[in-house]
Design a protein around this motif. Structure first.
Motif, PDB file in Angstrom:
ATOM      1  N   MET A   1       0.999  -1.209   0.003  1.00  0.00           N
ATOM      2  CA  MET A   1      -0.196  -0.057  -0.018  1.00  0.00           C
ATOM      3  C   MET A   1       0.967   1.368   0.056  1.00  0.00           C
ATOM      4  O   MET A   1       1.686   1.409   0.984  1.00  0.00           O
ATOM      5  CB  MET A   1      -0.722  -0.130   1.383  1.00  0.00           C
ATOM      6  N   SER A   2       0.645   2.100  -1.007  1.00  0.00           N
ATOM      7  CA  SER A   2       1.463   3.340  -1.128  1.00  0.00           C
ATOM      8  C   SER A   2       0.661   4.561  -1.471  1.00  0.00           C
ATOM      9  O   SER A   2       1.453   5.407  -1.984  1.00  0.00           O
ATOM     10  CB  SER A   2       2.820   2.787  -1.910  1.00  0.00           C
ATOM     11  N   PHE A   3      -0.467   4.593  -1.312  1.00  0.00           N
ATOM     12  CA  PHE A   3      -1.123   5.766  -1.883  1.00  0.00           C
ATOM     13  C   PHE A   3      -0.798   7.019  -0.806  1.00  0.00           C
ATOM     14  O   PHE A   3      -0.357   6.626   0.136  1.00  0.00           O
ATOM     15  CB  PHE A   3      -2.617   5.687  -1.941  1.00  0.00           C
ATOM     16  N   LEU A   4      -1.211   8.224  -1.670  1.00  0.00           N
ATOM     17  CA  LEU A   4      -0.928   9.359  -0.733  1.00  0.00           C
ATOM     18  C   LEU A   4      -2.214   9.786  -0.058  1.00  0.00           C
ATOM     19  O   LEU A   4      -3.133   9.909  -0.587  1.00  0.00           O
ATOM     20  CB  LEU A   4      -0.144  10.325  -1.902  1.00  0.00           C
ATOM     21  N   ARG A  13       0.967  12.909   1.841  1.00  0.00           N
ATOM     22  CA  ARG A  13       2.209  12.109   2.212  1.00  0.00           C
ATOM     23  C   ARG A  13       1.907  10.510   2.210  1.00  0.00           C
ATOM     24  O   ARG A  13       0.801  10.276   1.869  1.00  0.00           O
ATOM     25  CB  ARG A  13       2.379  12.345   4.018  1.00  0.00           C
ATOM     26  N   ASP A  14       2.893   9.749   2.222  1.00  0.00           N
ATOM     27  CA  ASP A  14       2.914   8.245   2.020  1.00  0.00           C
ATOM     28  C   ASP A  14       1.969   7.863   3.220  1.00  0.00           C
ATOM     29  O   ASP A  14       2.072   8.307   4.287  1.00  0.00           O
ATOM     30  CB  ASP A  14       4.248   7.727   2.138  1.00  0.00           C
ATOM     31  N   GLU A  17       2.726   7.035   6.884  1.00  0.00           N
ATOM     32  CA  GLU A  17       3.071   7.937   8.064  1.00  0.00           C
ATOM     33  C   GLU A  17       1.941   7.891   9.043  1.00  0.00           C
ATOM     34  O   GLU A  17       2.078   8.740  10.067  1.00  0.00           O
ATOM     35  CB  GLU A  17       3.448   9.378   7.396  1.00  0.00           C
ATOM     36  N   ASN A  74      -8.906   3.426  -3.268  1.00  0.00           N
ATOM     37  CA  ASN A  74      -7.807   4.078  -2.316  1.00  0.00           C
ATOM     38  C   ASN A  74      -7.639   5.561  -2.665  1.00  0.00           C
ATOM     39  O   ASN A  74      -6.869   6.313  -2.337  1.00  0.00           O
ATOM     40  CB  ASN A  74      -6.523   3.528  -2.151  1.00  0.00           C
TER      41      ASN A  74
END
Lengths: 103, 863, 120
Positions: A1-4, A13-14, A17, A74
């Motif tokens: 999972m890497s959506f902003l 942000r990633d 965080e 997402n």
């Protein structure tokens, strides 16, 4: 999972965080029956679609905010800091009624 | 055979050097790849196939196929056709028993066929069962391609770097360069990534950044693109991604299509143009647009014996024959032609994988006979031949008939016969058939076999290619080592400001969450004794510390805790337990009132972050006028405990520490050895004790001073193990040890702190229901009859059935008994009840004790 | 945060008295003893408006930062993840100042020194 995820304070942000705290649910206002309490504590709508949910920016501003995210893609539609009134009962923007248990 | 310099050759002939192949020197020019240099030296066999150990030679020369995988300088499975030759490199063959030219495992090809059909591992080598260890040893040594260091030493350094790009172009061919140029002209910050084969790497001064050789291995959510560039993994966040990955030439399916000397036209062309090599002496060409490659071959001095236009002439039968694995002739519809080079092309399939990962739909274009990407998501574009909008229409037969092994997947040695067998066995969907046959699951990951295998399935089943569809494209698109993905492998660890003193004392350390803590300094029993008889000091800096302040501090805390705080006087401390709305225990700690509107809240060591989030969340919901500040790292904390603690403290501070002035549960502030401290008189370890909280930069100084000035009193440092024994003697629970996610305050003997007369607090409703329902289990202390210490987690047994569990257990030297805490059925929660606890398969007897084992009146901690 | 009792616990309130001379130590002192130029301990110079209890590192070079964080280095100051921990980063040209919870001092120093070694 890497959506902003666009934090209202810090910008996009990633997602890693943040801490995800689930869909927004309605806390009962007066003493609930056992069934109402069970629904509030354990049941969620879990929509396949736009969900209003809580996020905490753990690696950034350490603030809580609400987001609207399409759980299928997402895509994050909105994020906003919540400014509750101390005297009003605690409630989300769009009340979501959890399913009640089958019994 | 090395030709005179061809136009566009990538060699610098002024510089040459040797490297070693299987121990013998090979000469290379600067600009050669390992494969081109080996080919120039006369080598034709580069590998042995995975299952049958058939000799394989150069096929694509573009980093797609598995035929040139060699071990280079200890790194297995390197594509030699892409790897630049380096002076002194040590190159070895892999997957051979013997040598590339004489591999003993090739016996599998001669006789193993019937025993190794598709999916053989589901059927063979299963009986007799006791022979499995033999089968396993054989399979393990035969399986795999490369070899790694079994001791798992990190021999290579891999780094991870974060990058941003307004426009990220993947692919450095003509279309990629054009897209990058266009974006740069529009003023965008552009990065172009190319695997080294494109022209981009050789542009003199591009107005955009070029990363080469580098391979994009995946496109993820949020415009994240992972790019592998040697030993660095770049994590790009790109606003716009342009995929210009081009097309991949496809092989033809016919018996003998894997022989050494059978090459894709692009591979032959690259050998000629980039490394000035003649690919063969006498060639037959099977292709569309065959004349172009035939011209290139003639220019290189190859005798082109025959050219077959596959599109026009549609032969039925094509069979290539060889000698010792190298092609010697090809028969097309019966007409046999001798050759040592067979150049083939089955058309070009767009390399859509990255686009598919990004969310594009892959559709079959029946007109062109290829799969093309459609419906790209926002932020992702395709440029050039990967769109499928260009290029000739080539529709070769799914397979040509003839006798002999016709390979569909050369990585996994899957033949046409295997595919037919799989279909006959019922694996008739593309995803199932892939998993059963292993087609597309080898090093090429479908680049050379996905389209041909789908054509074959369509042909055999009568289903259309569009209906069959493609299998899911997943990262990584190109092979990467686990080391590159792992990066440097650092894991965050937290240490107190006193940590180094513990190490200097030779402490045995342990983890509490991500904190490093002292287990003991070598003799926990002696540490316990010091606390009971003299003075012990323990570093408790890991405790969570939150400052809650503001006009609404009291109502805020009253709503969060079951406790009452309105009546907590300034300068006093109270133990509190945090609960959830499900009535479960979340965390515990002390709450000290520093001022009317100022509270100092401690939490468990691993709970600080969670409690801070919890407090802030409830306030986002309620909107009280309070501020919560996390002081966990800002302050160090040391607990000074033991009958002489007062005397030690008295030597360091002018604060009146007499029992009248500084009573149990008081909070005071004073300078201790010159350091400003908050002193809390609390009693977790059951003796007279003071917990000092002070700025962490004075950690070592204050620790040293305590030990130094207290030496003559017998002051000793103590660790967590001693602390556990001490608190157990007092039956003080530890949240997370003696409680779990289902435990509540009522059953855990803390009903006294739940104030049901408060209007509302988190967990009130659930606790009311629990009170009504009655306890399901109760937490009690117990002592063993015979001094056997049960394991934590051990079962409490009633009438032969598990009825409870031990949560803590230790031997107490002071009491001369084995003691512990356990959850038991409510009817056993009576003073003196008898318990049976399972230990080592047997049952040991114990008695329930409801009061602290040591000093039940608490006189010592209140002294 | 003014006027709070808690402020009594400020490190600057320490004083020499009765033969005691309090000594402060930076959490990064040991870890950075042999640090290369370009990596400096600035723990004892944390700006007043940041929380106390932070360690501070001054690091030179954007490329080194890119090995440590995915923060947008053109949008500083900001708080995000550096060396896997929460940190605040300020920028002055090619100099970066990183402030983070001091309990991570040894860990962050290890990561930064290792990343610097990878670029050497």
């Amino acid at each position: 999972m890497s959506f902003l995820l666009p934090c209202p304070n810090c910008g996009p942000r990633d997602v890693n965080e943040f801490v995800f705290a689930g869909e927004i649910s309605v806390r009962p206002q007066g003493p609930p029956s056992l069934r109402e309490l069970g629904s509030y504590v354990y049941f969620r709508r879990n929509v396949a679609g736009i969900q209003r949910e809580w996020w905490f920016h753990r690696f950034g501003c350490e603030s809580w905010f609400q987001a609207e995210r399409d759980t299928r893609t997402n895509e994050v539609l909105t994020t906003e800091l919540v400014a509750p009134s101390k005297n009003a009962p605690p409630a989300p923007q769009a009340a979501a009624t959890p399913d009640t248990p089958a019994t | 055979m090395r030709l005179p310099p061809q136009q566009g050759e990538r060699l610098n002939r002024d510089r040459q050097f040797p490297f070693l192949f299987d121990g013998k020197p090979v000469h290379a020019f600067d600009g050669d790849t390992v494969a081109s240099a080996l080919f120039a030296s006369g080598r034709r066999v580069f590998s042995r196939s995975f299952k049958y150990h058939r000799p394989r030679g150069l096929l694509c020369c573009s980093g797609h196929c598995p035929n040139c995988l060699l071990q280079i300088d200890g790194v297995p499975s390197v594509r030699a056709c892409m790897e630049p030759a380096r002076e002194g490199a040590v190159v070895k063959a892999q997957n051979v028993l013997g040598s590339l030219d004489r591999d003993l495992m090739s016996v599998v090809d001669k006789v193993g066929g019937p025993f190794l059909p598709v999916g053989f591992y589901y059927r063979t080598m299963m009986r007799p069962r006791r022979a499995w260890p033999i089968y396993e040893r054989f399979l393990r040594s035969a399986a795999g391609l490369g070899r790694i260091d079994k001791h798992g030493r990190r021999t290579h350094r891999f780094d991870t770097e974060h990058r941003r790009a307004e426009v990220l172009v993947i692919g450095g061919g003509a279309s990629g360069i054009a897209a990058a140029q266009e974006a740069a002209d529009a003023g965008r910050q552009v990065v172009l990534v190319d695997d080294g084969l494109g022209e981009a790497a050789h542009i003199a001064s591009a107005p955009f950044e070029v990363l080469s050789p580098a391979r994009a291995i995946g496109i993820y959510e949020g415009g994240l693109v992972a790019v592998a560039a040697g030993s660095v993994l770049y994590r790009f966040r790109a606003e716009r991604i342009v995929v210009a990955t081009g097309t991949i030439e496809q092989p033809l399916l016919f018996p003998g299509n894997d022989l050494v000397g059978v090459m894709l036209s692009g591979g032959a062309r690259r050998l000629i143009e980039q490394w000035s090599l003649r690919p063969g002496e006498r060639a037959v060409v099977l292709a569309t647009g065959g004349e172009t490659i035939a011209d290139d071959l003639r220019r290189a001095g190859t005798d082109v014996a025959r050219v077959f236009e596959i599109g026009d002439q549609a032969p039925e039968e094509i069979v290539a024959r060889g000698r010792k694995g190298r092609v010697s002739s090809v028969a097309i519809d019966g007409e046999k032609v001798e050759c040592d080079l067979l150049v083939m092309s089955g058309g070009r399939q767009p390399a859509y994988s990255l686009l598919s990962q990004a969310g594009a739909k892959i559709e079959y274009d029946a007109g062109r006979g290829i799969f093309v990407p459609r419906g790209l998501p926002a932020g992702v574009e395709a440029a050039g031949s990967v769109t499928g909008e260009r290029g000739q229409v080539v529709q070769p037969a799914p397979a040509y008939s003839g006798k002999g092994k016709c390979f569909v997947c050369i990585c996994e040695d899957v033949t046409r016969k295997d595919v037919k067998r799989a279909l006959a066995e019922g694996f008739d969907s593309i995803e199932l058939a892939k998993r059963y046959t292993a087609v597309t699951m080898g090093p090429c990951q479908g680049r050379l076999c996905h389209l041909p295998s789908i054509r074959l399935f369509a042909g055999e089943t009568g289903m259309g290619l569009g209906a069959l569809g493609t299998t899911t494209a997943r990262p990584p698109w190109a092979p990467v080592s686990l080391g590159l993905l792992a990066g440097r492998g650092h894991e965050p660890a937290r240490r107190t400001s006193i940590h180094h003193r513990h190490e200097e004392l030779g402490a045995r350390m342990m983890w509490t969450g991500d904190w490093r803590r002292v287990h003991s300094y070598g003799d926990p029993a002696a540490e316990v004794r010091a606390v009971h008889e003299a003075v012990g000091v323990i570093d408790v800096s890991t405790l969570g510390k939150l400052l809650v302040s503001g006009p609404d501090a009291v109502p805020f805390l009253e709503r969060l805790y079951p406790n009452r705080f309105a009546d907590l006087r300034v300068g006093r401390v109270r133990y509190g337990v945090l609960g959830t709305d499900a009535g479960r225990i979340m965390d515990d700690g002390t709450i000290g009132r520093l001022a009317e509107e100022e509270f100092y809240v401690t939490t468990t060591s691993t709970g600080a972050g969670v409690v801070l989030e919890w407090f802030r969340w409830w306030n986002a919901v309620w909107g009280f006028d309070v501020e919560v500040v996390n002081l966990t790292g800002a302050l160090a904390a040391v607990n000074v405990a033991g009958p002489h603690a007062r005397e030690l403290l008295g030597r360091l501070t002018t604060l009146d520490c007499s029992v009248e002035a500084f009573t149990y549960l008081d909070a005071k502030r004073a300078h201790v050895a010159g350091v400003p401290c908050l002193l809390l008189r609390i009693g977790f370890v059951g003796e007279l004790g003071y917990e000092l909280h002070f700025p962490s930069s004075y950690g070592e100084y204050l620790w040293d001073t305590l030990l130094d000035r207290g030496a003559d009193l017998g002051t000793r440092p103590f660790g967590l193990e001693a602390q556990r024994i001490l608190r157990l003697e007092k039956q003080h629970l530890i949240v997370g040890q003696d409680t779990d996610s289902e435990s509540n305050t009522l059953d855990a003997n803390m009903a006294w702190l739940v104030k049901f007369d408060k209007d509302d607090f988190v967990g009130k409703w659930a606790l009311e229901h629990m009170q009504e329902r009655g306890a399901r289990e109760r937490l009690v202390g117990f002592e063993m009859d015979d001094g056997v210490v049960p394991l934590e987690g051990g079962q409490v047994v009633v009438d032969g059935r598990p009825a409870g569990r031990v949560t803590s257990a230790r031997w107490s030297e002071l009491l001369g008994k084995a003691i512990g805490l356990a959850w038991v059925p409510p009817d056993l929660a009576e003073e003196g009840s008898r318990l049976e606890i399972r230990v080592d398969g047997g049952l040991e007897q114990a008695s329930v004790r409801l009061r602290a084992f040591h000093d039940p009146e608490g006189a010592r901690q209140r002294s | 945060m003014s006027g709070l009792e808690f402020e009594f616990l400020d490190p600057s309130s320490a004083r020499a008295e009765n033969g005691f001379e309090p000594v402060q130590r930076s959490p990064l002192e040991r870890a950075l003893r042999d640090a290369p130029p370009g990596v400096r301990d600035i723990s004892l110079q944390v700006p007043d408006d940041l929380d106390k209890g932070l360690a501070g590192l001054q690091v030179t070079g954007e490329r080194l930062l890119r090995r440590l964080t995915d923060l947008n280095l053109d949008a500083l100051p900001a708080t995000g993840t550096v060396a896997h921990v929460r940190a605040t980063v300020l920028r002055d040209g090619d100099e970066f100042r990183i402030f983070f919870p001091q309990e991570y001092a040894d860990h962050v120093a290890e990561v930064v020194l290792d990343a610097a070694a990878g670029l050497a």
